[in-house]
Design a protein around this motif. Structure first.
Motif, PDB file in Angstrom:
ATOM      1  N   PHE A  37       0.807  -1.229   0.000  1.00 35.84           N
ATOM      2  CA  PHE A  37       0.000   0.000   0.000  1.00 35.84           C
ATOM      3  C   PHE A  37       0.840   1.280   0.000  1.00 35.84           C
ATOM      4  O   PHE A  37       0.307   2.374   0.263  1.00 35.84           O
ATOM      5  CB  PHE A  37      -0.933   0.025   1.226  1.00 35.84           C
ATOM      6  CG  PHE A  37      -2.047  -1.004   1.205  1.00 35.84           C
ATOM      7  CD1 PHE A  37      -2.510  -1.546   0.010  1.00 35.84           C
ATOM      8  CD2 PHE A  37      -2.650  -1.424   2.393  1.00 35.84           C
ATOM      9  CE1 PHE A  37      -3.539  -2.482  -0.008  1.00 35.84           C
ATOM     10  CE2 PHE A  37      -3.691  -2.354   2.388  1.00 35.84           C
ATOM     11  CZ  PHE A  37      -4.128  -2.891   1.179  1.00 35.84           C
ATOM     12  N   VAL A  41      -4.401   3.490   5.863  1.00 32.23           N
ATOM     13  CA  VAL A  41      -4.944   2.760   4.707  1.00 32.23           C
ATOM     14  C   VAL A  41      -5.552   1.418   5.126  1.00 32.23           C
ATOM     15  O   VAL A  41      -6.659   1.074   4.724  1.00 32.23           O
ATOM     16  CB  VAL A  41      -3.832   2.543   3.650  1.00 32.23           C
ATOM     17  CG1 VAL A  41      -4.296   1.575   2.570  1.00 32.23           C
ATOM     18  CG2 VAL A  41      -3.424   3.878   3.037  1.00 32.23           C
ATOM     19  N   HIS A  42      -4.829   0.646   5.941  1.00 29.20           N
ATOM     20  CA  HIS A  42      -5.190  -0.744   6.268  1.00 29.20           C
ATOM     21  C   HIS A  42      -6.227  -0.795   7.407  1.00 29.20           C
ATOM     22  O   HIS A  42      -6.019  -0.201   8.468  1.00 29.20           O
ATOM     23  CB  HIS A  42      -3.897  -1.463   6.666  1.00 29.20           C
ATOM     24  CG  HIS A  42      -4.042  -2.926   6.959  1.00 29.20           C
ATOM     25  ND1 HIS A  42      -4.643  -3.401   8.111  1.00 29.20           N
ATOM     26  CD2 HIS A  42      -3.650  -4.015   6.264  1.00 29.20           C
ATOM     27  CE1 HIS A  42      -4.605  -4.728   8.105  1.00 29.20           C
ATOM     28  NE2 HIS A  42      -4.003  -5.121   6.985  1.00 29.20           N
ATOM     29  N   ASN A  84      -8.646   6.682   4.557  1.00 31.97           N
ATOM     30  CA  ASN A  84      -8.900   5.568   3.647  1.00 31.97           C
ATOM     31  C   ASN A  84      -9.596   4.393   4.334  1.00 31.97           C
ATOM     32  O   ASN A  84     -10.720   4.069   3.977  1.00 31.97           O
ATOM     33  CB  ASN A  84      -7.637   5.039   2.956  1.00 31.97           C
ATOM     34  CG  ASN A  84      -7.981   3.897   2.009  1.00 31.97           C
ATOM     35  OD1 ASN A  84      -8.585   4.112   0.967  1.00 31.97           O
ATOM     36  ND2 ASN A  84      -7.687   2.654   2.375  1.00 31.97           N
ATOM     37  N   ALA A  85      -8.894   3.725   5.249  1.00 28.92           N
ATOM     38  CA  ALA A  85      -9.326   2.417   5.760  1.00 28.92           C
ATOM     39  C   ALA A  85     -10.840   2.343   5.946  1.00 28.92           C
ATOM     40  O   ALA A  85     -11.449   3.180   6.604  1.00 28.92           O
ATOM     41  CB  ALA A  85      -8.633   2.114   7.084  1.00 28.92           C
ATOM     42  N   GLY A  86     -11.430   1.275   5.363  1.00 29.70           N
ATOM     43  CA  GLY A  86     -12.883   1.176   5.351  1.00 29.70           C
ATOM     44  C   GLY A  86     -13.495   0.410   6.497  1.00 29.70           C
ATOM     45  O   GLY A  86     -14.730   0.264   6.539  1.00 29.70           O
ATOM     46  N   ALA A  87     -12.675  -0.096   7.423  1.00 30.62           N
ATOM     47  CA  ALA A  87     -13.179  -0.940   8.523  1.00 30.62           C
ATOM     48  C   ALA A  87     -14.554  -0.458   8.988  1.00 30.62           C
ATOM     49  O   ALA A  87     -14.683   0.648   9.512  1.00 30.62           O
ATOM     50  CB  ALA A  87     -12.199  -0.942   9.689  1.00 30.62           C
ATOM     51  N   TYR A 114      -8.849 -10.474   5.631  1.00 28.49           N
ATOM     52  CA  TYR A 114      -8.750  -9.516   6.748  1.00 28.49           C
ATOM     53  C   TYR A 114      -9.972  -8.623   6.669  1.00 28.49           C
ATOM     54  O   TYR A 114     -10.780  -8.747   5.740  1.00 28.49           O
ATOM     55  CB  TYR A 114      -7.422  -8.745   6.726  1.00 28.49           C
ATOM     56  CG  TYR A 114      -7.322  -7.546   5.800  1.00 28.49           C
ATOM     57  CD1 TYR A 114      -7.338  -7.691   4.423  1.00 28.49           C
ATOM     58  CD2 TYR A 114      -7.184  -6.257   6.329  1.00 28.49           C
ATOM     59  CE1 TYR A 114      -7.214  -6.576   3.595  1.00 28.49           C
ATOM     60  CE2 TYR A 114      -7.057  -5.148   5.498  1.00 28.49           C
ATOM     61  CZ  TYR A 114      -7.071  -5.314   4.132  1.00 28.49           C
ATOM     62  OH  TYR A 114      -6.958  -4.227   3.318  1.00 28.49           O
ATOM     63  N   ALA A 158     -10.965  -5.709   5.662  1.00 24.06           N
ATOM     64  CA  ALA A 158     -11.422  -5.023   4.450  1.00 24.06           C
ATOM     65  C   ALA A 158     -11.981  -6.005   3.426  1.00 24.06           C
ATOM     66  O   ALA A 158     -13.041  -5.779   2.836  1.00 24.06           O
ATOM     67  CB  ALA A 158     -10.302  -4.187   3.850  1.00 24.06           C
ATOM     68  N   PHE A 211     -12.051  -7.863  -3.970  1.00 27.59           N
ATOM     69  CA  PHE A 211     -11.434  -6.692  -3.330  1.00 27.59           C
ATOM     70  C   PHE A 211      -9.937  -6.951  -3.252  1.00 27.59           C
ATOM     71  O   PHE A 211      -9.499  -7.884  -2.557  1.00 27.59           O
ATOM     72  CB  PHE A 211     -11.980  -6.464  -1.909  1.00 27.59           C
ATOM     73  CG  PHE A 211     -11.118  -5.494  -1.124  1.00 27.59           C
ATOM     74  CD1 PHE A 211     -11.358  -4.127  -1.180  1.00 27.59           C
ATOM     75  CD2 PHE A 211     -10.024  -5.935  -0.377  1.00 27.59           C
ATOM     76  CE1 PHE A 211     -10.537  -3.226  -0.500  1.00 27.59           C
ATOM     77  CE2 PHE A 211      -9.206  -5.041   0.303  1.00 27.59           C
ATOM     78  CZ  PHE A 211      -9.460  -3.686   0.240  1.00 27.59           C
ATOM     79  N   ALA A 242      -6.200  -4.224  -3.597  1.00 27.21           N
ATOM     80  CA  ALA A 242      -5.791  -2.826  -3.760  1.00 27.21           C
ATOM     81  C   ALA A 242      -4.272  -2.757  -3.871  1.00 27.21           C
ATOM     82  O   ALA A 242      -3.570  -3.717  -3.525  1.00 27.21           O
ATOM     83  CB  ALA A 242      -6.270  -2.004  -2.563  1.00 27.21           C
ATOM     84  N   TYR A 268      -7.244   7.937  -3.529  1.00 22.87           N
ATOM     85  CA  TYR A 268      -6.513   8.125  -2.266  1.00 22.87           C
ATOM     86  C   TYR A 268      -6.118   9.595  -2.090  1.00 22.87           C
ATOM     87  O   TYR A 268      -6.192  10.140  -0.985  1.00 22.87           O
ATOM     88  CB  TYR A 268      -5.296   7.200  -2.227  1.00 22.87           C
ATOM     89  CG  TYR A 268      -5.689   5.776  -2.545  1.00 22.87           C
ATOM     90  CD1 TYR A 268      -6.401   5.012  -1.626  1.00 22.87           C
ATOM     91  CD2 TYR A 268      -5.422   5.214  -3.800  1.00 22.87           C
ATOM     92  CE1 TYR A 268      -6.821   3.722  -1.935  1.00 22.87           C
ATOM     93  CE2 TYR A 268      -5.826   3.921  -4.112  1.00 22.87           C
ATOM     94  CZ  TYR A 268      -6.531   3.184  -3.189  1.00 22.87           C
ATOM     95  OH  TYR A 268      -6.955   1.923  -3.497  1.00 22.87           O
TER      96      TYR A 268
END
Ligand code: PHB
Length: 389
Positions: A42, A103-104, A126-129, A174, A176, A226, A228, A304
């Motif tokens: 990333f 990001v993560h 970013n991170a969509g959790a 994981y 995401a 998914f 990235a 991003y």
């Protein structure tokens, strides 16, 4: 004696308050802790976020809420096992005023926990959790990007409408990957389809061969994925090289083809993805942003870069309302909550849980661009499951 002590402590408190407003008045710098990946799969995403953030700050003359901005940076390596130590360095050692990262999803969860426990302001670029604006939501936690559920859910509707019945999903194992697939499955199965197999590999692995062989023998109507960054580049190339691209249509959350097209070349041509940004919006706001970004960095922006830019906008809106005093958390949050954020992606507002309510575009790769085909889902709101605020 008791009274003297009480008097003294009141005096100290008053002095401290005076000192802190004096520091503000003298224009103490605003310390922004950037916790992003600068190495690993990333790395390019982290750089684009920082570039976008810095571009907005530069456009404001280097100041947000009247305070000059300075940065402290940590490379989080997209490694959840180092995340708590890394974020504590920024909060406890560097005393940052605000955390911006990352990001993560797994690393972002650790950041959200520390932000919650310490009360530090956190903006996730970013991170969509899902939990960041779900079960972990908080008055001091904001997101300028998306929830993993959002692009997945929008694509589930698209693929069902296309009449595909049986789909195989493939992603990293994981948060995401799991949540993106869950969002997809929710909408796709509601639309009459069925996810017949869920394939996974550990993050950030790229040994796709056995899984591609499995897809070839399962022969689904379509594949949803998914991936990235560097992993997305390799997956798209391997999917084409395995001869699958011409027989089994590949759909993805838009990260599959964002910031990756130079490296993917013709293997990405024609792919359909869903995301809250695209390369051909053509609005005056986006065109101005793209031009400024290209001028500053000699690079084309991607999703991003937009999310980094908007993280700085959100911070600027909140700080302006509190005249630079990050301690005024309720006022900061109220101002951000009221705001219509003038994003290159199109204007958006934050939900009560502080996640963008936004249009999700359907895009198709044409040459080196993700061109807009249409809006897959208008003003899509994350369900914010588990958020009590
Ligand atoms: C995530 O881990 O949440 C994640 C990482 C990369 C992306 C999108 C989401 O491009």
């Amino acid at each position: 004696m008791k009274n003297t002590r009480l008097g003294l402590s009141l005096f100290t408190t008053a002095l401290l308050a005076l000192a802190s407003s004096a520091t503000l008045a003298q224009g103490a710098k605003l310390k922004v802790g950037l916790m992003l990946p600068y190495t690993g799969t990333f790395a390019a995403l982290g750089t684009a976020i920082e570039n976008g953030f810095r571009l907005y700050v530069a456009e404001q003359g280097g100041k947000l809420g009247g305070r000059e901005v300075e940065f402290v940076k940590v490379d989080d390596e997209s490694d959840p096992s180092k995340a708590t130590d890394n974020v504590n360095k920024l909060v406890k050692r560097d005393n940052v005023d605000v955390l911006v990262g990352t990001v993560h999803s797994g690393v972002a969860m650790a950041m959200a926990k520390v932000a919650k426990d310490s009360g530090t302001l956190l903006i996730v670029p970013n991170a969509g959790a899902d939990a960041v604006t779900g079960a972990m939501c908080g008055p001091n936690i904001f997101r300028s990007s998306f929830s993993n559920w959002q692009p997945g859910y929008a694509m589930g509707e698209v693929v069902a409408k296309k009449g595909h019945k049986k789909v195989v999903t493939i992603t990293w194992k994981y948060a995401a990957g799991d949540e993106s697939v869950r969002g997809f499955k929710e909408a796709f199965e509601k639309g009459g389809g069925q996810v017949v197999k869920e394939l996974n590999l550990p993050f950030p692995g790229v040994e796709f061969q056995a899984l591609l062989t499995d897809i070839a023998s399962t022969r689904p109507d379509a594949v949803y994925t998914f991936f990235a960054g560097g992993g997305a580049v390799k997956f798209v190339k391997d999917y084409a090289a395995a001869g699958l691209k011409k027989n089994i249509p590949l759909y993805g959350a838009g990260f599959l083809t964002d910031g990756t097209l130079e490296a993917q070349g013709a293997d990405a041509d024609g792919l359909l993805t869903t995301l809250h940004y695209a390369d051909s919006l053509g609005t005056p706001r986006d065109s101005a942003f793209r031009l400024a970004y290209a001028k500053s960095y000699k690079l084309q922006p991607d999703v991003y870069a937009v999310q980094g830019y908007d993280a700085a906008q959100i911070l600027g809106i909140g700080l302006t309302a509190v005249k630079g005093d990050v301690g005024k958390k309720a006022e900061f949050a109220a101002a951000v909550q009221r705001a219509r954020i003038d994003s290159p992606r199109g204007p958006f507002m934050l939900s009560k849980a502080h996640n963008p309510v936004q249009d999700i575009y359907l895009r198709q790769v044409v040459g080196k661009e993700n061109k807009v085909v249409g809006v897959a889902s208008k003003a899509l709101t994350d369900p914010a499951r588990g958020c009590r605020m």
